[in-house]
Design an enzyme around this catalytic site. Structure first.
Site, PDB file in Angstrom:
ATOM      1  N   VAL A 267       0.832  -1.206   0.000  1.00 53.51           N
ATOM      2  CA  VAL A 267       0.000   0.000   0.000  1.00 53.51           C
ATOM      3  C   VAL A 267       0.866   1.256   0.000  1.00 53.51           C
ATOM      4  O   VAL A 267       0.607   2.218  -0.723  1.00 53.51           O
ATOM      5  CB  VAL A 267      -0.971   0.010   1.208  1.00 53.51           C
ATOM      6  CG1 VAL A 267      -1.800   1.290   1.224  1.00 53.51           C
ATOM      7  CG2 VAL A 267      -1.879  -1.204   1.178  1.00 53.51           C
TER       8      VAL A 267
ATOM      9  N   LYS B  95      10.604  -0.909   9.288  1.00 59.09           N
ATOM     10  CA  LYS B  95      11.106  -1.762  10.361  1.00 59.09           C
ATOM     11  C   LYS B  95      12.450  -2.393  10.008  1.00 59.09           C
ATOM     12  O   LYS B  95      13.368  -2.415  10.819  1.00 59.09           O
ATOM     13  CB  LYS B  95      10.072  -2.859  10.637  1.00 59.09           C
ATOM     14  CG  LYS B  95      10.122  -3.426  12.042  1.00 59.09           C
ATOM     15  CD  LYS B  95       8.901  -4.296  12.331  1.00 59.09           C
ATOM     16  CE  LYS B  95       8.843  -5.522  11.429  1.00 59.09           C
ATOM     17  NZ  LYS B  95       7.688  -6.386  11.737  1.00 59.09           N
TER      18      LYS B  95
ATOM     19  N   LYS C 236      -7.070  -2.452   8.766  1.00 56.63           N
ATOM     20  CA  LYS C 236      -8.430  -2.826   9.207  1.00 56.63           C
ATOM     21  C   LYS C 236      -8.446  -3.598  10.521  1.00 56.63           C
ATOM     22  O   LYS C 236      -9.317  -3.403  11.346  1.00 56.63           O
ATOM     23  CB  LYS C 236      -9.151  -3.640   8.149  1.00 56.63           C
ATOM     24  CG  LYS C 236      -8.363  -4.811   7.616  1.00 56.63           C
ATOM     25  CD  LYS C 236      -8.212  -4.685   6.133  1.00 56.63           C
ATOM     26  CE  LYS C 236      -7.081  -5.584   5.666  1.00 56.63           C
ATOM     27  NZ  LYS C 236      -6.615  -5.233   4.354  1.00 56.63           N
TER      28      LYS C 236
ATOM     29  N   GLY D  99     -11.265  -1.723  -0.912  1.00 56.06           N
ATOM     30  CA  GLY D  99     -10.254  -1.364  -1.911  1.00 56.06           C
ATOM     31  C   GLY D  99     -10.522   0.014  -2.466  1.00 56.06           C
ATOM     32  O   GLY D  99     -10.593   0.994  -1.725  1.00 56.06           O
TER      33      GLY D  99
ATOM     34  N   ILE E 106     -13.218   1.163  -3.756  1.00 56.24           N
ATOM     35  CA  ILE E 106     -14.610   1.630  -3.658  1.00 56.24           C
ATOM     36  C   ILE E 106     -14.741   2.573  -2.466  1.00 56.24           C
ATOM     37  O   ILE E 106     -14.387   2.201  -1.351  1.00 56.24           O
ATOM     38  CB  ILE E 106     -15.586   0.444  -3.458  1.00 56.24           C
ATOM     39  CG1 ILE E 106     -15.383  -0.614  -4.538  1.00 56.24           C
ATOM     40  CG2 ILE E 106     -17.024   0.926  -3.404  1.00 56.24           C
ATOM     41  CD1 ILE E 106     -16.123  -1.926  -4.248  1.00 56.24           C
TER      42      ILE E 106
ATOM     43  N   LYS F 151     -13.210  -5.833   8.132  1.00 52.93           N
ATOM     44  CA  LYS F 151     -13.788  -4.817   7.243  1.00 52.93           C
ATOM     45  C   LYS F 151     -15.275  -4.604   7.540  1.00 52.93           C
ATOM     46  O   LYS F 151     -15.746  -3.472   7.608  1.00 52.93           O
ATOM     47  CB  LYS F 151     -13.587  -5.221   5.787  1.00 52.93           C
ATOM     48  CG  LYS F 151     -12.122  -5.160   5.353  1.00 52.93           C
ATOM     49  CD  LYS F 151     -11.910  -5.828   4.002  1.00 52.93           C
ATOM     50  CE  LYS F 151     -10.473  -5.680   3.517  1.00 52.93           C
ATOM     51  NZ  LYS F 151     -10.183  -6.565   2.365  1.00 52.93           N
TER      52      LYS F 151
ATOM     53  N   GLY G   2      -4.699  -4.640  -4.400  1.00 52.40           N
ATOM     54  CA  GLY G   2      -3.664  -4.091  -5.261  1.00 52.40           C
ATOM     55  C   GLY G   2      -3.151  -2.798  -4.705  1.00 52.40           C
ATOM     56  O   GLY G   2      -3.837  -2.057  -4.028  1.00 52.40           O
TER      57      GLY G   2
END
Lengths: 402, 402
Positions: A16, A40, A98, A127, A129, A198, A295
């Site tokens: 991400v 890290k 999440k 994602g 949306i 989620k 993705g």
């Protein structure tokens, strides 16, 4: 928005984070700089300037010139530490974690209220949306009755390929791991746990209820076989891992489990790594949102959109949560909001009849036995399904059916 | 938000107004009262208390205690008068009048800026789909490349029934009129004009471009016959009335026309009175939104959501519009943003060969003639299609094809 570019501190630079980095460098409107990236593992080679990297979170968290902390790390407790420290410092936070958000929802909500600061997290569910923002802003006065969704791209990818290529679960999972669509340890996705976190977040914004993730049922797809998929095909159905959240007279039915979905259902058509969410309201009827569920770039876009929203002082209003807290008063924390005392119709494929004794079977509708597979379709007490949750010994495949 | 209920003045009490009234009376969160409803026709019987009704707009527009003017009337110029007067009085406005908004976009934008007041209009496009808010807030930093949509429920309903019931256009239109799915004068819907106003509004929020509706091509479905639908079926295609808006190197290609849509296209599955919108971005890939596109309650919900947004000082930021205006400076109003100089592949069903001379045909790909129908598939100069726009004599059916 001030004329100065906003200064971002990134925590984590995995999938991400890298996606955000790319998207940010192509943004035409947002004026933002990455001031520092905290990671890290010093041994990992990264595609960004070394001067941007730090391994010490304290050097960032105490800086006064950071406008937004962007938290995208995997370690739940460490993520909570970082986010809560930033909130206490009155620094706005964007998070995509999440599990951390669902697990620590109540303290994170209180920290936002106490310090008048924003924590937003569109990248944590659905994602690309924009579902949280939509639930929060657009449906705030809607009498929402239910929400159903395919919220995990990996499991949907596996189920789609099993069906279309007539393959077994393990074969497709191995392929998906090779292609990067599934993790080496796929448990979080295939067990339904990822979907569970989620849907807990969505339930806050849809209905104002904070649920304890450990109390919510999640059954996964680890036991699915091509026999189940073939059975679904014969009936013109598809097996999907579905998160449900519905308001009833007695509370909120929230759970994650595989479900046979009919061909006229909007979620039937959501294939491969796509996510789909259907929202049903009293007046707006059904709306469906679909988009890429996984993705680096789609999620990076969601995070970027949150950063942008902070530039115009956006915060979640939590109107439904506040209203419910006000209604229930001190009883909010003790009122059982999660409804578990109901019967649900399920398809259960089993090996030995004995296995069925685990379940509170109230009424058998269909029964099938053959040398290759046995199943029943029955109404079972919902609570009895909890015995299968996280049960590594379980070999039953349980799938909700209408 | 103050503790006092917000006071609404409604202009118009047709389908959308009645829907808003119902939805408002079932809202649990929004504290709003209808202070007055201004209508035109004193002879019409209405289902609300007479004391709420007025026929004189001035008595409302000058009241200082009105927080929000909700404009839902059909008369474009009168709607513009009401809305601009309210904005000048610094009263926030919610509108659902797409034609008025698209026609007077520039002055309405300037009035908002000048008076520091909000005009929002989610109910004007996409029915119950929160598309404007999503484009405005969520995709603001996305490099949006294109947007395609089915934005008119009536035409989609007609095309769906023609296909599924093997009927001709006139027969289905008459049914739809009887059932209330089409107006007695259906021109606005079937000509694509309604869709055109909507896509002009979406183009502002997607790309920051204000287009003159009269310069944008709209072709409708008035000439469609079951022969065309059958041709589509044979090729596993569906005819849909599609609004397109895409950014290219030379400007913005925005137009409304029927299109053959492939079975793997998300819009293929959008049937009957549903709307569907697909948004494509550089990083978030494709997202699709579907929901009921017409009807009193879905649109009423959209209007209610706007009213609610005003209670927390929501305004459209018009970030993309402002950015483009800044980039272009004085040239903004003179730069031709609409791109019309390109070739487009179309299917043209015709009666006489002569009719084809209307079009700038550059390359014929397929040709078919028979006693029952003739068509060509050809690349034509886009500008030449304008001759068919609003041309009542036209009997050509033109449909874009990949």
């Amino acid at each position: 928005m001030s004329e100065k570019n906003i200064q971002l501190a990134l925590f984590g630079f995995g999938c991400v984070g890298q996606g955000l980095y790319d998207v940010l460098h192509h943004s035409e409107v947002l004026q933002a700089d990455i001031a520092k990236i905290c990671v890290k593992d010093p041994s990992k080679k990264r595609s960004v300037d070394d001067a941007l990297i730090t391994f010490d979170k304290n050097t960032i968290l105490d800086r006064k010139d950071i406008d937004v902390v962007v938290e995208m790390i995997n370690d739940t407790d460490e993520a909570f530490n970082i986010v809560s420290r930033a909130l206490k410092n009155k620094t706005n936070v964007v998070s995509a974690s999440k599990k951390m958000l669902a697990t620590y929802f109540e303290p994170l909500f209180l920290l936002q209220e106490e310090h008048g600061v924003a924590l937003i997290y569109e990248g944590s569910a659905g994602g690309s949306i924009p579902i949280i923002r939509t639930l929060e802003e657009y449906y705030d006065n809607e009498l929402l009755s239910s929400l159903r969704g395919i919220l995990n791209g990996t499991t949907n990818y596996i189920l789609s390929r099993m069906e279309l290529e007539h393959k077994e679960y393990n074969e497709v999972l191995a392929d998906a791991q090779r292609e990067g669509f599934a993790e080496i340890d796929p448990w979080l996705d295939v067990s339904g746990a990822d979907t569970l976190y989620k849907v807990c977040l969505l339930a806050v914004h849809a209905f104002g209820v904070i649920l304890k993730p450990e109390e919510v049922l999640h059954l996964g797809i680890q036991q699915v076989s091509f026999n189940d998929i073939r059975y679904a095909r014969e009936k013109n159905l598809r097996i999907k891992l579905i998160a449900s959240a519905a308001k009833t007279e007695n509370g909120y039915r929230v759970f994650v489990m595989p479900r046979f979905v009919r061909a006229d259902d909007e979620l039937y058509k959501v294939m491969y790594e796509y996510n789909g969410i259907e929202v049903e309201g009293a007046f707006s009827c059904k709306q469906t949102f679909t988009g890429k569920g996984a993705g680096s770039h789609p999620t990076g876009s969601a995070v970027l959109s949150d950063i942008s929203a902070l530039t115009y002082q956006y915060r979640y209003g939590y109107k439904k949560l506040k209203k419910l807290k006000k209604q229930l008063g001190d009883a909010y924390s003790t009122t059982p909001l999660l409804e578990t005392d109901f019967a649900i119709r399920v398809y259960v494929r089993y090996e030995n009849q004995d296995q069925l004794s685990l379940l509170d079977i109230r009424h058998v509708v269909e029964e099938y036995r053959s040398p290759s597979m046995n199943f029943i379709i029955a109404d079972v007490g919902f609570q009895s399904l909890y015995v299968l949750k996280d049960n590594a010994q379980n070999t039953l495949f349980v799938c909700a059916i209408d």
